[in-house]
Motif scaffolding. Structure first.
Motif, PDB file in Angstrom:
ATOM      1  N   PRO A   5       0.896  -1.148   0.004  1.00  0.00           N
ATOM      2  CA  PRO A   5      -0.031  -0.092  -0.058  1.00  0.00           C
ATOM      3  C   PRO A   5       0.942   1.196   0.103  1.00  0.00           C
ATOM      4  O   PRO A   5       0.499   2.149  -0.742  1.00  0.00           O
ATOM      5  CB  PRO A   5      -0.651  -0.069   1.266  1.00  0.00           C
ATOM      6  CG  PRO A   5      -0.847  -1.597   1.588  1.00  0.00           C
ATOM      7  CD  PRO A   5       0.634  -2.090   1.296  1.00  0.00           C
ATOM      8  N   ASN A  11       3.796   5.928  -5.451  1.00  0.00           N
ATOM      9  CA  ASN A  11       3.196   6.013  -6.708  1.00  0.00           C
ATOM     10  C   ASN A  11       2.586   7.131  -7.135  1.00  0.00           C
ATOM     11  O   ASN A  11       2.950   8.097  -8.263  1.00  0.00           O
ATOM     12  CB  ASN A  11       2.753   4.717  -7.233  1.00  0.00           C
ATOM     13  CG  ASN A  11       3.681   3.945  -8.352  1.00  0.00           C
ATOM     14  OD1 ASN A  11       4.547   4.316  -8.788  1.00  0.00           O
ATOM     15  ND2 ASN A  11       3.492   2.806  -8.273  1.00  0.00           N
ATOM     16  N   GLN A  14       4.456  10.503  -6.769  1.00  0.00           N
ATOM     17  CA  GLN A  14       5.494  10.596  -7.701  1.00  0.00           C
ATOM     18  C   GLN A  14       4.758  11.167  -8.953  1.00  0.00           C
ATOM     19  O   GLN A  14       5.090  12.089  -9.608  1.00  0.00           O
ATOM     20  CB  GLN A  14       5.970   9.103  -8.070  1.00  0.00           C
ATOM     21  CG  GLN A  14       7.340   8.997  -7.515  1.00  0.00           C
ATOM     22  CD  GLN A  14       8.200   7.685  -7.826  1.00  0.00           C
ATOM     23  OE1 GLN A  14       7.497   6.926  -8.706  1.00  0.00           O
ATOM     24  NE2 GLN A  14       9.232   7.581  -7.349  1.00  0.00           N
ATOM     25  N   SER A  15       3.652  10.367  -9.512  1.00  0.00           N
ATOM     26  CA  SER A  15       2.879  10.933 -10.755  1.00  0.00           C
ATOM     27  C   SER A  15       2.538  12.376 -10.386  1.00  0.00           C
ATOM     28  O   SER A  15       2.357  13.086 -11.607  1.00  0.00           O
ATOM     29  CB  SER A  15       1.556   9.995 -11.027  1.00  0.00           C
ATOM     30  OG  SER A  15       1.664   8.731 -10.409  1.00  0.00           O
ATOM     31  N   LEU A  18       6.343  14.625  -9.782  1.00  0.00           N
ATOM     32  CA  LEU A  18       7.403  14.668 -10.789  1.00  0.00           C
ATOM     33  C   LEU A  18       6.930  15.711 -12.033  1.00  0.00           C
ATOM     34  O   LEU A  18       7.843  16.506 -12.465  1.00  0.00           O
ATOM     35  CB  LEU A  18       7.622  13.583 -11.574  1.00  0.00           C
ATOM     36  CG  LEU A  18       8.353  12.527 -10.506  1.00  0.00           C
ATOM     37  CD1 LEU A  18       8.415  11.118 -11.167  1.00  0.00           C
ATOM     38  CD2 LEU A  18       9.939  12.960 -10.485  1.00  0.00           C
ATOM     39  N   PRO A  19       5.919  15.497 -12.650  1.00  0.00           N
ATOM     40  CA  PRO A  19       5.437  16.680 -13.911  1.00  0.00           C
ATOM     41  C   PRO A  19       5.441  18.050 -13.270  1.00  0.00           C
ATOM     42  O   PRO A  19       5.753  18.677 -13.910  1.00  0.00           O
ATOM     43  CB  PRO A  19       4.100  16.054 -14.307  1.00  0.00           C
ATOM     44  CG  PRO A  19       3.716  15.012 -13.329  1.00  0.00           C
ATOM     45  CD  PRO A  19       4.704  14.520 -12.211  1.00  0.00           C
ATOM     46  N   LEU A  20       4.981  18.213 -12.095  1.00  0.00           N
ATOM     47  CA  LEU A  20       4.979  19.624 -11.660  1.00  0.00           C
ATOM     48  C   LEU A  20       6.294  20.121 -11.203  1.00  0.00           C
ATOM     49  O   LEU A  20       6.549  21.337 -11.831  1.00  0.00           O
ATOM     50  CB  LEU A  20       4.311  19.569 -10.121  1.00  0.00           C
ATOM     51  CG  LEU A  20       2.817  19.440 -10.261  1.00  0.00           C
ATOM     52  CD1 LEU A  20       2.141  19.434  -8.854  1.00  0.00           C
ATOM     53  CD2 LEU A  20       2.086  20.775 -10.962  1.00  0.00           C
ATOM     54  N   PHE A  22       8.970  19.067 -13.068  1.00  0.00           N
ATOM     55  CA  PHE A  22       9.337  19.513 -14.493  1.00  0.00           C
ATOM     56  C   PHE A  22       8.943  20.558 -15.029  1.00  0.00           C
ATOM     57  O   PHE A  22       9.319  21.513 -15.682  1.00  0.00           O
ATOM     58  CB  PHE A  22       9.095  18.185 -15.593  1.00  0.00           C
ATOM     59  CG  PHE A  22       9.213  18.366 -16.949  1.00  0.00           C
ATOM     60  CD1 PHE A  22      10.526  18.259 -17.109  1.00  0.00           C
ATOM     61  CD2 PHE A  22       8.428  18.709 -17.885  1.00  0.00           C
ATOM     62  CE1 PHE A  22      11.089  18.677 -18.540  1.00  0.00           C
ATOM     63  CE2 PHE A  22       8.849  18.864 -19.053  1.00  0.00           C
ATOM     64  CZ  PHE A  22      10.034  18.501 -19.505  1.00  0.00           C
ATOM     65  N   GLY A  23       7.389  21.005 -14.763  1.00  0.00           N
ATOM     66  CA  GLY A  23       6.801  22.373 -15.030  1.00  0.00           C
ATOM     67  C   GLY A  23       7.741  23.338 -14.449  1.00  0.00           C
ATOM     68  O   GLY A  23       7.793  24.380 -15.110  1.00  0.00           O
ATOM     69  N   ILE A 250      -7.733  23.455 -21.882  1.00  0.00           N
ATOM     70  CA  ILE A 250      -7.663  22.472 -20.705  1.00  0.00           C
ATOM     71  C   ILE A 250      -8.947  22.188 -19.833  1.00  0.00           C
ATOM     72  O   ILE A 250      -9.257  21.411 -19.173  1.00  0.00           O
ATOM     73  CB  ILE A 250      -6.283  22.873 -19.958  1.00  0.00           C
ATOM     74  CG1 ILE A 250      -4.999  22.941 -20.396  1.00  0.00           C
ATOM     75  CG2 ILE A 250      -6.318  22.212 -18.252  1.00  0.00           C
ATOM     76  CD1 ILE A 250      -3.804  23.413 -19.988  1.00  0.00           C
TER      77      ILE A 250
END
Lengths: 268, 262, 273
Positions: A5, A11, A14-15, A18-20, A22-23, A250
């Motif tokens: 869990p 996970n 991370q999802s 990580l993109p934030l 990068f942004g 968006i």
């Protein structure tokens, strides 16, 4: 194995992170001028994010006026096109032989460059109204309608004809007529396919609304403002409209996903 | 009486193997508890049980696709991982898992491409294996052109290509119709006799397990455990007709009655 | 009789029937327009007029016929569209591959990939033109961006659609990563990859023509704008409309044909399973 869990939670975190991150790196590179070096351009053509935000703040009234104009076109076209596309699909599903041929034609409309379509439609709707604003809006809505119609009719046709195995036989054993079969089987079966179509046509409706504005007689809309401002070398203002266009795209997609989750919740 | 069971060489040793999952609600689910048994070289073993009894979990542990949470597995002295790297196993799945874009013979050659075998050797062995499963004339067909039973036979031919010592079969015939399945049973036993592999065969079909095996290992669910091991002392080679004998029927009822808590 | 029934029962027959119906409707309206307008070709010309303008050898700008002119400009536009298309395909495929190899990269990039699909890239065409400062380059860039998303998204979906058993089979052979991809993952995602190619081919063409309209020079889009403004006969406009529609549709079918040639197993009928 007790880590499971936890690893799931990690996970999910991370999802999102990580993109934030990068942004954030991207925006920082933009703001500090690193991006300009990479793209070999200057802060005049590609203004800093803070500058763009200031422009949006300063011109909010004018921007909103153009946003509404574009949204009106995109939404009306989306609604008309989807309804029309669905009706075509119903017709094609009812008369499969004649119908599937018509779908081949309509799906090939998808491949017609909108750039070729837009001037033709604008030509054809010249006599609709003496007022340039009205006839331009009509022309733009018609263009969006045509573009949205194709993806809806193709997907809805699949939803109306690709039925679960034996479901048609089941309907027959109940002695159901064609209308009942449509209402109880085909229509509900097509609902997820409607959303598949909308996932394609919502972004497409905005893009085609913006592009049709390029060719329209009456100067209004987010797409047209991008172009007009570049012609007079007002790059910051053009970027302000680009950012706004992205936000519209968006927002509409998020609304669609939310609606889909709500409608299809029971099916999952 | 049976050469295969008299051979006392232990090929696979399972010692107190257990597997515990964490379910979504945080509870622990015991998929498998305390499985201890020896599987001998050349034996045909069935893992039989209803869904949820852990039979596939056990097969996947032996195949190194899952790590047990307790206990130990040894494959002729090696861990499952070492055994896999030495290519001692071959798997046959419920679906044939053939690649659509390869012809039948290219599908069969696949494992030898992975081990960098020469082209001529690949072709030679593939022809031999297709002959063994009786599909020589279909070597240039694509998988989609074959029936389900033929596809599964191609899968078996492919599994034999690496000349593994152990064949792990996970409900390979469960998607086939009864007629095709009975024919493949006989074919599989012929192939087994010719190649002398150790076969571990997962199934939920009682009569299938009795017909094929030297030993039927009955697993029961909640928690998954080995509840009985039944020796099948029917004579070999076995033919389809053996299903009509009283001995066969008696063994089937014996297996059926050994289930617990179903 | 049998042959007649076979022909009238086929899908192609009905498609042709629909095309005929569309032509008739077009001509009826063209006739109507002819009766009421001073310059009917500005609104709706007869199809025969469009065909005439393509086949006639009348020079319309001193040195070229309408057909030569359209072809020359089409060459400039479509060659850039093709370059952008190929670049977009390569980048899209590589990104999908990297995303499939690395979960971290997938997590970082995937939301942005979605974003590219949602935001109106074509609306950004003018600014990209301003950044690159060169119309040929911006055609390539925009065609590449538009191609990139459908290829990357569909290829990634193809990698994800690989069945667990296929993975386990390769695992049981102790195949290495390179073998896993060359023997299994890449061949099995090819149909998905082609779906991406089919979607993006007309988009690349549209994008390239649109970029033309932003700036003077050579290109189908420029010619289209000039003709609309009355710089030359209006038939050039109609020639371009039909030409680009046909090229757009053909590009879609061309990719489909290439796929059939590369994947002969796809058209085989599935046997009872």
């Amino acid at each position: 194995m007790s880590a499971r869990p936890n690893s799931k939670r990690r996970n999910a975190v991370q999802s999102a992170v990580l993109p934030l991150a990068f942004g954030a790196v991207l925006v920082t590179a933009w703001q500090t001028g690193l991006l300009h070096k990479l793209l070999n351009t200057d802060e005049y053509v590609l203004p800093y994010p803070t500058r763009i935000l200031t422009i949006i703040g300063e011109n909010s009234d004018k921007i909103m006026e153009n946003v509404w104009a574009s949204l009106e076109v995109a939404l009306l076209g989306l609604v008309f096109g989807s309804i029309l596309g669905y009706l075509i699909a119903v017709f094609a599903a009812a008369f499969t032989k004649i119908g599937s041929g018509s779908l081949t034609i309509i799906s090939s409309f998808n491949a017609i460059p909108i750039v070729a379509l837009a001037p033709v439609i604008i030509n054809w709707t010249k006599d609709v109204s003496p007022e340039a604003e009205v006839r331009s809006t009509v022309a733009k809505v018609v263009i969006v309608t045509i573009v949205c119609m194709a993806s809806m009719s193709v997907n809805a046709y699949r939803g109306l004809t690709e039925l679960p195995a034996f479901s048609q036989d089941l309907m027959k054993t109940y002695g159901a007529g064609r209308i009942t079969e449509f209402a109880k089987l085909r229509l509900p079966n097509s609902v997820p396919y409607i959303f598949t179509a909308l996932r394609v046509s919502v972004p497409v409706s905005i893009i085609s609304a913006l592009v049709s504005e390029y060719f329209a007689e009456y100067v209004i809309g987010v797409g047209r403002q991008i172009r007009e401002n570049i012609l007079i070398a007002q790059y910051s203002t053009a970027w302000a409209y680009i950012i706004v266009a992205c936000v519209i795209g968006i927002a509409m997609y998020v609304l669609l996903i939310a609606a889909e989750a709500l409608v299809l919740k029971k099916r999952r | 009486m049976l050469e295969t069971t008299e051979n006392r060489n232990v090929e696979i040793m399972l010692d107190n193997v257990g597997m515990t999952y964490d379910a979504a609600d945080g509870k622990k689910v015991q998929a498998l508890t305390n499985v201890t048994m020896d599987i001998h070289k050349g034996e045909f073993i069935s893992l039989l049980g209803p869904s949820g009894c852990g039979k596939t979990t056990l097969l996947r542990i032996i195949a190194d696709l899952l790590q047990p949470t307790s206990g130990k597995v040894l494959v002729s002295g090696d861990s499952p991982r070492e055994a896999r790297l030495k290519r001692k196993y071959a798997m046959v799945f419920q679906s044939a898992t053939l690649y659509d874009w390869r012809t039948v013979i290219k599908n069969v050659e696949l494992p030898l491409e992975i081990t960098h075998e020469s082209k001529s050797e690949r072709r030679q062995r593939a022809i031999k294996m297709l002959d063994l499963v009786g599909l020589s004339e279909f070597s240039d067909h694509y998988p989609r052109q074959l029936s389900g039973g033929m596809q599964q036979r191609v899968g078996i031919a492919r599994a034999l290509m690496l000349q593994p010592e152990i064949l792990l079969m996970d409900e390979p015939f469960s998607a086939l119709d009864e007629f095709t399945r009975e024919k493949l049973h006989v074919d599989l036993l012929k192939i087994w006799r010719k190649t002398n592999k150790t076969i571990i065969f997962v199934t939920h079909n009682i009569s299938e397990s009795v017909f094929l095996s030297d030993k039927v290992c009955v697993l029961s669910p909640h928690p998954g455990r080995l509840s009985a091991v039944i020796d099948i002392d029917l004579p070999r080679p076995r033919h389809m007709e053996i299903r009509d004998t009283p001995e066969f029927t008696a063994l089937v009822s014996k297996v059926r009655n050994s289930f617990e808590g179903v | 009789m049998k042959i007649v029934r076979k022909i009238t029962g086929s899908k192609l027959f009905f498609t042709l029937l629909w095309i005929a119906a569309l032509i008739i409707i077009w001509e009826v309206f063209a006739y109507q327009v002819e009766q009421t307008k001073r310059t009917p070709e500005n609104v709706l010309p007869h199809l025969s007029g469009v065909v005439d303008s393509i086949t006639s050898d009348k020079k319309i700008n001193g040195s070229q016929t309408a057909f030569q002119m359209v072809m020359e400009n089409a060459g400039a536009t479509l060659s850039r569209a093709a370059i952008g298309y190929v670049i977009g395909i390569a980048l899209g495929f590589i990104l999908a591959l990297v995303m499939s190899l690395s979960g971290i990269v997938e997590k970082i990039v995937f939301p942005y990939l979605m974003l590219i699909q949602i935001i109106p890239i074509l609306g950004m065409a003018p600014i990209i033109n301003a950044i690159t400062g060169d119309i040929a380059a911006s055609r390539i860039v925009i065609a590449a961006i538009l191609t990139f998303y459908p290829v990357a998204a569909n290829t990634l979906a193809g990698f994800k659609a690989v069945k667990r058993e296929s993975h386990e089979l390769m695992y049981s052979y102790s195949a290495n990563k390179f073998q896993l991809y060359t023997k299994m993952m890449i061949p099995s995602c090819i149909p998905y990859f082609f779906t991406g190619l089919k979607i993006s081919a007309p988009m690349a063409i549209t994008a390239s023509i649109l970029v033309d309209t932003l700036q003077g020079g050579v290109g189908l889009g420029c010619l289209l704008s000039q003709s609309l403004k009355g710089a030359m006969t209006r038939y050039v406009f109609w020639d371009i409309v039909f030409f680009s529609a046909i090229i757009g549709i053909l590009s879609f079918y061309l990719i489909g044909i290439i796929e059939k040639l590369l994947c002969p197993y796809k058209k085989l009928e599935q046997k009872g399973r």
